[in-house]
Motif scaffolding. Structure first.
Motif, PDB file in Angstrom:
ATOM      1  N   PHE A 135       0.828  -1.201   0.000  1.00 36.25           N
ATOM      2  CA  PHE A 135       0.000   0.000   0.000  1.00 36.25           C
ATOM      3  C   PHE A 135       0.866   1.256   0.000  1.00 36.25           C
ATOM      4  O   PHE A 135       0.697   2.157  -0.831  1.00 36.25           O
ATOM      5  CB  PHE A 135      -0.920  -0.035   1.225  1.00 36.25           C
ATOM      6  N   LEU A 136       1.826   1.291   0.923  1.00 40.18           N
ATOM      7  CA  LEU A 136       2.668   2.478   1.037  1.00 40.18           C
ATOM      8  C   LEU A 136       3.513   2.670  -0.218  1.00 40.18           C
ATOM      9  O   LEU A 136       3.729   3.790  -0.681  1.00 40.18           O
ATOM     10  CB  LEU A 136       3.559   2.381   2.281  1.00 40.18           C
ATOM     11  N   PHE A 137       3.979   1.542  -0.787  1.00 41.31           N
ATOM     12  CA  PHE A 137       4.753   1.606  -2.021  1.00 41.31           C
ATOM     13  C   PHE A 137       3.904   2.225  -3.140  1.00 41.31           C
ATOM     14  O   PHE A 137       4.335   3.139  -3.841  1.00 41.31           O
ATOM     15  CB  PHE A 137       5.207   0.192  -2.414  1.00 41.31           C
ATOM     16  N   ASN A 138       2.683   1.736  -3.249  1.00 37.97           N
ATOM     17  CA  ASN A 138       1.788   2.178  -4.318  1.00 37.97           C
ATOM     18  C   ASN A 138       1.464   3.668  -4.187  1.00 37.97           C
ATOM     19  O   ASN A 138       1.548   4.431  -5.150  1.00 37.97           O
ATOM     20  CB  ASN A 138       0.495   1.343  -4.241  1.00 37.97           C
ATOM     21  N   ILE A 139       1.107   4.063  -2.976  1.00 39.26           N
ATOM     22  CA  ILE A 139       0.751   5.465  -2.728  1.00 39.26           C
ATOM     23  C   ILE A 139       2.001   6.340  -2.878  1.00 39.26           C
ATOM     24  O   ILE A 139       1.971   7.396  -3.504  1.00 39.26           O
ATOM     25  CB  ILE A 139       0.163   5.621  -1.301  1.00 39.26           C
ATOM     26  N   GLY A 140       3.101   5.861  -2.303  1.00 43.51           N
ATOM     27  CA  GLY A 140       4.353   6.616  -2.351  1.00 43.51           C
ATOM     28  C   GLY A 140       4.825   6.812  -3.792  1.00 43.51           C
ATOM     29  O   GLY A 140       5.188   7.918  -4.197  1.00 43.51           O
ATOM     30  N   MET A 141       4.784   5.730  -4.594  1.00 45.49           N
ATOM     31  CA  MET A 141       5.230   5.822  -5.985  1.00 45.49           C
ATOM     32  C   MET A 141       4.340   6.775  -6.784  1.00 45.49           C
ATOM     33  O   MET A 141       4.813   7.502  -7.657  1.00 45.49           O
ATOM     34  CB  MET A 141       5.222   4.435  -6.641  1.00 45.49           C
ATOM     35  N   THR A 142       3.036   6.751  -6.464  1.00 43.90           N
ATOM     36  CA  THR A 142       2.128   7.666  -7.157  1.00 43.90           C
ATOM     37  C   THR A 142       2.561   9.109  -6.897  1.00 43.90           C
ATOM     38  O   THR A 142       2.642   9.925  -7.815  1.00 43.90           O
ATOM     39  CB  THR A 142       0.684   7.470  -6.653  1.00 43.90           C
ATOM     40  N   MET A 143       2.856   9.392  -5.632  1.00 38.95           N
ATOM     41  CA  MET A 143       3.238  10.753  -5.273  1.00 38.95           C
ATOM     42  C   MET A 143       4.594  11.121  -5.851  1.00 38.95           C
ATOM     43  O   MET A 143       4.782  12.222  -6.355  1.00 38.95           O
ATOM     44  CB  MET A 143       3.272  10.895  -3.747  1.00 38.95           C
ATOM     45  N   ILE A 144       5.536  10.155  -5.795  1.00 40.39           N
ATOM     46  CA  ILE A 144       6.892  10.463  -6.267  1.00 40.39           C
ATOM     47  C   ILE A 144       6.901  10.725  -7.769  1.00 40.39           C
ATOM     48  O   ILE A 144       7.466  11.704  -8.238  1.00 40.39           O
ATOM     49  CB  ILE A 144       7.860   9.315  -5.898  1.00 40.39           C
ATOM     50  N   THR A 145       6.214   9.845  -8.506  1.00 44.90           N
ATOM     51  CA  THR A 145       6.237  10.033  -9.954  1.00 44.90           C
ATOM     52  C   THR A 145       5.454  11.277 -10.368  1.00 44.90           C
ATOM     53  O   THR A 145       5.716  11.853 -11.424  1.00 44.90           O
ATOM     54  CB  THR A 145       5.672   8.808 -10.692  1.00 44.90           C
ATOM     55  N   ALA A 146       4.476  11.680  -9.545  1.00 43.27           N
ATOM     56  CA  ALA A 146       3.707  12.878  -9.894  1.00 43.27           C
ATOM     57  C   ALA A 146       4.516  14.142  -9.628  1.00 43.27           C
ATOM     58  O   ALA A 146       4.281  15.180 -10.240  1.00 43.27           O
ATOM     59  CB  ALA A 146       2.414  12.915  -9.085  1.00 43.27           C
ATOM     60  N   ARG A 147       5.454  14.054  -8.688  1.00 39.20           N
ATOM     61  CA  ARG A 147       6.260  15.218  -8.304  1.00 39.20           C
ATOM     62  C   ARG A 147       5.408  16.426  -7.959  1.00 39.20           C
ATOM     63  O   ARG A 147       5.711  17.548  -8.329  1.00 39.20           O
ATOM     64  CB  ARG A 147       7.219  15.619  -9.443  1.00 39.20           C
ATOM     65  N   LYS A 148       4.295  16.168  -7.306  1.00 39.96           N
ATOM     66  CA  LYS A 148       3.459  17.299  -6.894  1.00 39.96           C
ATOM     67  C   LYS A 148       3.096  17.034  -5.435  1.00 39.96           C
ATOM     68  O   LYS A 148       2.562  15.991  -5.112  1.00 39.96           O
ATOM     69  CB  LYS A 148       2.196  17.342  -7.751  1.00 39.96           C
ATOM     70  N   TRP A 149       3.459  17.967  -4.573  1.00 39.23           N
ATOM     71  CA  TRP A 149       3.238  17.726  -3.155  1.00 39.23           C
ATOM     72  C   TRP A 149       2.270  18.745  -2.591  1.00 39.23           C
ATOM     73  O   TRP A 149       2.403  19.942  -2.802  1.00 39.23           O
ATOM     74  CB  TRP A 149       4.560  17.801  -2.388  1.00 39.23           C
ATOM     75  N   THR A 150       1.267  18.246  -1.874  1.00 44.60           N
ATOM     76  CA  THR A 150       0.367  19.167  -1.172  1.00 44.60           C
ATOM     77  C   THR A 150       0.431  18.802   0.301  1.00 44.60           C
ATOM     78  O   THR A 150       0.854  17.698   0.667  1.00 44.60           O
ATOM     79  CB  THR A 150      -1.089  19.021  -1.655  1.00 44.60           C
ATOM     80  N   VAL A 151       0.014  19.730   1.140  1.00 44.76           N
ATOM     81  CA  VAL A 151       0.029  19.460   2.575  1.00 44.76           C
ATOM     82  C   VAL A 151      -0.934  18.315   2.898  1.00 44.76           C
ATOM     83  O   VAL A 151      -0.649  17.461   3.734  1.00 44.76           O
ATOM     84  CB  VAL A 151      -0.354  20.737   3.369  1.00 44.76           C
TER      85      VAL A 151
END
Lengths: 442, 232
Positions: A135-151
C-alpha cells in the motif's frame, strides 16, 4: 470521478461496509452476554473472549480498509495522476481481506496471540506488513512520480507511514507484562490519537476543500495547526495509559496534563469545519455530505474529547480505569471520530464512483440520525453501567459480580439501542451500495 | 497567522512532544526493573504469561485494567483468591461458577500450565503499580474490617466475611457474589464442625469444592463462626 484508478476505492469501501455490519452483529452478541446467562456448553465452544476478538479486529480491519480506500480515492486528485499500479491495489485488498478471514477463522480454533486487539498470530502479522508495504509503495510511488506535493497528501502519507511503523511495536513477545502494555499503547494509542488523527485531518481537509471551494491555502493552514496540536497533545498524552502499569509515577503528571489538552485540537477542528462550511463558495449538490462532515466533527469532540477528559485525570481514573466507563468512551469516540469519518468519505466518494451528481438523500439522512442517536444511547447506557461499576466494585468494594448484577439493566438497554444501531447501519450500507440519482435528475 | 507560522506550530508541537516522550521512555526502561521486581521474572513466570496469552484470558479479564471487561481484573487475583482458588477455578470453572449467572469457559489446561499461570499471576500481583485496582488495594483493605465495624457499627464477623474474600463465592443475606448462601451454615453445623469446615472443607464434606482457608487467625475464625452461629 476524475481518474479511472479512483475506482479502486469502491472495492475497498464495499468490503469495509460489509465488515462493519458483521462487527455490529458480534457487538450485539457481546452486549447480550452481559445480561443473559449463556449456558456453559456455548461458553466452552464460543467464549466471550473470541467474540470480543472478532468485534475489535473487525473494527480495525474495516476502518483501515476504509482509510486505504479513501487514500486511493484522494491521492489521484491531489497528485493529478493515476494510482501507480491498480493491479497491486487489488492484490493488496485480496491479501488483507484473506489475512483477516484467516485470522477470524483462526480465533474460532484458538489460534491467537492472546493480546487484546493484537490477537492476530505473528505469521499473519507478516502478511499484514506485506499488505501495508504494498500500500505504502503504491501510494508513495504515485506521489513520487507525480512530483506534486500538497500538505493534504503529505499529512495523509505521514499518517499512513506512522500507522504502519507503530504496528511493528505490537509484534514482538515481551517477557515483562508492564513493558508489554507500555508498547501495546504505542500501537493502540499512537494509532487513534496520533496516526489516525493525521489521516482524519487530511481526509476532512480534502473533503472540505472539494465541497466548499474554500481556498486551499486557508484549509492547509488550519490543517497544519490541527495536526501540530493533535501530535503535541497526543504523543505525550499516551501517558494517561501509564498510570497503573508499574511505570514511574511522573506519568500521572505527564498523562494528566497532556491529555487534559487533548480536546483542544478537536475543538479547533469543529470550529474550522463549521467555518469552512459557512463560508463555502460552491453550490451545494448533496447536503448530506455536510451532515456527515459536521456530525463527524461534533461527535468526535463528544466521544473522544469530552468523554475522554472526564475520566483521564488520575484521581478519577483510579476508580474508572478498565470499567464500562472506558467502554462508553470507546464506543462514541470510535463512532464519532472514525466510523463517521469513513462514512463521510464513503458518502463523498460513492456518488462520484457511480457517476451520480445528485442522489436521493432521504435514506441517508434517516440512517445518519438513527446511527448517531442510537450510538448516543449506547454510550449513555454504558456510561451509567460504568459509574455503577466504579462505585459498587471499586469504591464500596462489594465484589465484581455484585456490581455486574446492578449493571444488568443498563447493559440490556445498551443492547436495545444496539439493535436500533444495527438497523441504521444496514440501511446505510444499502443506501450506499444501491444509491440512486435524485428524482428530478432521473 | 501565516502558513509559515502554522507550519512551525506543527513542527515544534510534534518535535517537543515526541522528544519528551522518547526521553521518558528511556527513563522508564531504567526504572522498570525495580518497579516490576524483574529479578523475580523467572522462566516459569514467562511460561505463565504465554499460557495467559495462549488461552486468550485477556479478552474477558482485564490485567492492569487492560483487556476485556467481562470478568474480574486479574492484577491482584493471586492475593484475592490464592493459589488454590485460582487452580480450582481454572481447572473446573463449570463447578466454580455452577450457580453464577456468568460462566467461564473450560479450557482444559494441563497442571503444568496452571502452575505457570499461577506463577505469572503471583508475579503480577507484586509489581508496584500505584496500588491499583482500588478494590484489591492493600492500603485500603488493611484494617478495613475494623474500620467498617467502627464506622457503621456493623458486626465484625460480617466485616471479616467481606474482608477475607468469603463473599467472593458465598452470599450472606443478598450481599456477596455467587449464590452459595451462608445463612444456613450456622444452623446446619455446630461450631467445631464449622471451624473444621472452613479450615479444611474436604475433611467435612469430601465433595466440597471450596479451597482450604488457612490464612485466617484463630481469633478471626472464632469471630466468623460465632457470627454464623449467633445469627440464627
Amino acid at each position: 470521478m476524475k481518474y479511472k484508478s479512483q475506482g479502486i476505492a469502491r472495492a475497498y469501501f464495499t468490503v469495509a461496509l460489509l465488515l462493519f455490519v458483521l462487527q455490529v452483529i458480534v457487538g450485539l452478541y457481546l452486549a447480550f452476554n452481559y445480561f443473559f446467562t449463556v449456558p456453559q456448553g456455548v461458553v466452552d465452544a464460543f467464549p466471550f473472549s473470541t467474540a470480543r476478538a472478532f468485534h475489535t479486529n473487525l473494527l480495525v480491519l474495516w476502518m483501515l480498509l476504509g482509510f486505504m480506500g479513501g487514500a486511493y480515492f484522494i491521492v489521484p486528485e491531489e497528485t493529478e495522476r493515476e494510482i501507480y499500479s491498480t493491479k497491486l491495489a487489488y492484490i493488496q485488498l485480496i491479501l488483507l481481506v484473506g489475512t483477516g478471514v484467516a485470522a477470524l477463522v483462526g480465533f474460532l480454533f484458538g489460534w491467537t496471540q492472546g493480546r487484546p486487539l493484537l490477537e492476530i498470530p505473528t505469521l499473519l502479522d507478516l502478511f499484514v506488513v506485506v499488505g501495508a508495504l504494498m500500500f505504502l509503495f503504491n501510494i508513495g510511488m504515485t506521489m513520487i512520480t507525480a512530483r506534486k506535493w500538497t500538505v493534504i497528501q503529505g499529512t495523509l502519507l505521514g499518517g499512513l507511514v506512522f500507522l504502519a511503523v507503530m504496528y511493528l511495536f505490537g509484534i514482538p513477545f515481551y517477557k515483562n507484562t508492564s513493558i508489554d502494555w507500555y508498547y501495546w499503547w504505542w500501537v493502540i494509542h499512537l494509532w487513534v490519537e496520533g496516526a489516525w488523527e493525521l489521516i482524519t485531518s487530511a481526509i476532512m481537509a480534502f473533503v472540505l476543500l472539494k465541497l466548499t471551494g474554500v481556498e486551499r491555502k486557508v484549509v492547509e493552514k488550519w490543517l497544519y495547526v490541527e495536526i501540530g496540536l493533535f501530535l503535541f497533545t497526543g504523543i505525550a498524552g499516551t501517558g494517561h495509559h501509564y498510570y497503573w502499569l508499574a511505570a514511574p509515577r511522573y506519568w500521572l503528571w505527564i498523562g494528566g496534563i497532556f491529555s487534559a489538552l487533548e480536546p483542544v485540537p478537536i475543538v479547533l477542528m469543529v470550529l474550522d469545519t463549521w467555518n469552512h462550511v459557512r463560508h463555502r463558495k460552491l453550490e451545494i449538490k448533496n447536503h448530506l455530505t455536510f451532515v456527515y462532515v459536521v456530525g463527524c466533527a461534533v461527535l468526535h469532540l463528544a466521544g473522544a474529547g469530552v468523554l475522554g477528559i472526564v475520566h483521564t485525570l488520575p484521581q478519577i481514573n483510579y476508580y474508572t480505569h478498565g470499567s464500562q466507563v472506558t467502554v462508553s468512551h470507546g464506543h462514541l469516540a470510535f463512532f464519532g471520530a472514525y466510523a463517521l469519518l469513513n462514512l463521510t468519505i464513503f458518502y463523498f466518494a460513492f456518488p462520484q464512483l457511480k457517476g451520480i451528481v445528485r442522489y436521493d438523500e432521504k435514506l441517508g439522512r434517516i440512517c445518519f440520525w438513527t446511527m448517531s442517536l442510537s450510538m448516543l444511547g449506547i454510550t449513555l447506557a454504558f456510561g451509567v453501567a460504568g459509574v455503577i461499576q466504579s462505585y459498587v466494585e471499586r469504591v464500596m468494594g462489594l465484589g465484581y459480580m455484585t456490581a455486574q448484577g446492578h449493571m444488568k439493566l443498563w447493559m440490556a438497554i445498551a443492547f436495545a439501542f444496539g439493535l436500533v444501531f444495527l438497523v441504521g447501519v444496514i440501511v446505510m450500507v444499502y443506501d450506499l451500495l444501491f444509491m440512486k440519482p435524485a428524482r428530478q435528475e432521473a | 497567522m501565516s502558513n509559515r507560522t502554522a507550519f512551525w506550530i506543527f513542527i515544534l508541537g510534534t518535535a517537543s512532544s515526541a522528544l519528551l516522550f522518547i526521553f521518558l521512555t528511556v527513563d522508564m526502561h531504567r526504572q522498570v526493573d525495580a518497579l516490576t521486581n524483574a529479578d523475580k521474572l523467572t522462566d516459569d513466570v514467562v511460561a505463565g504469561k504465554k499460557v495467559w496469552e495462549k488461552y486468550n484470558c485477556n479478552d474477558c479479564h482485564t490485567l492492569l485494567g487492560f483487556g476485556g471487561y467481562y470478568a474480574p481484573d486479574m492484577t491482584k487475583v493471586y492475593k484475592r483468591r490464592g493459589e488454590d482458588g485460582i487452580r480450582f477455578i481454572v481447572k473446573e470453572p463449570e463447578k466454580a461458577f455452577a450457580k453464577s449467572w456468568r460462566k467461564m469457559p473450560k479450557q482444559n489446561l494441563s497442571d503444568a500450565e496452571i502452575n505457570s499461570l499461577i506463577a505469572f499471576l503471583k508475579w503480577v500481583s507484586e509489581i508496584n503499580n500505584g496500588d491499583w485496582p482500588p478494590q484489591d488495594s492493600d492500603k485500603r483493605i488493611a484494617n478495613s474490617a475494623l474500620k467498617l465495624t467502627a464506622g457503621a457499627g456493623v458486626n465484625l464477623g460480617m466485616a471479616l466475611l467481606q474482608d477475607k474474600g468469603c463473599l467472593s463465592c458465598h452470599n450472606y443475606k443478598g450481599v456477596g457474589d455467587e449464590d452459595v448462601p451462608l445463612e444456613k451454615a450456622g444452623e446446619k453445623y455446630d461450631a467445631e464442625t464449622l471451624k473444621k469446615l472452613i479450615h479444611n472443607p474436604q475433611s467435612v464434606n469430601k465433595d466440597a469444592s471450596m479451597p482450604p482457608q488457612d490464612g485466617l487467625s484463630d481469633a478471626e475464625l472464632e469471630t466468623i463462626v460465632n457470627f454464623l452461629k449467633s445469627k440464627n
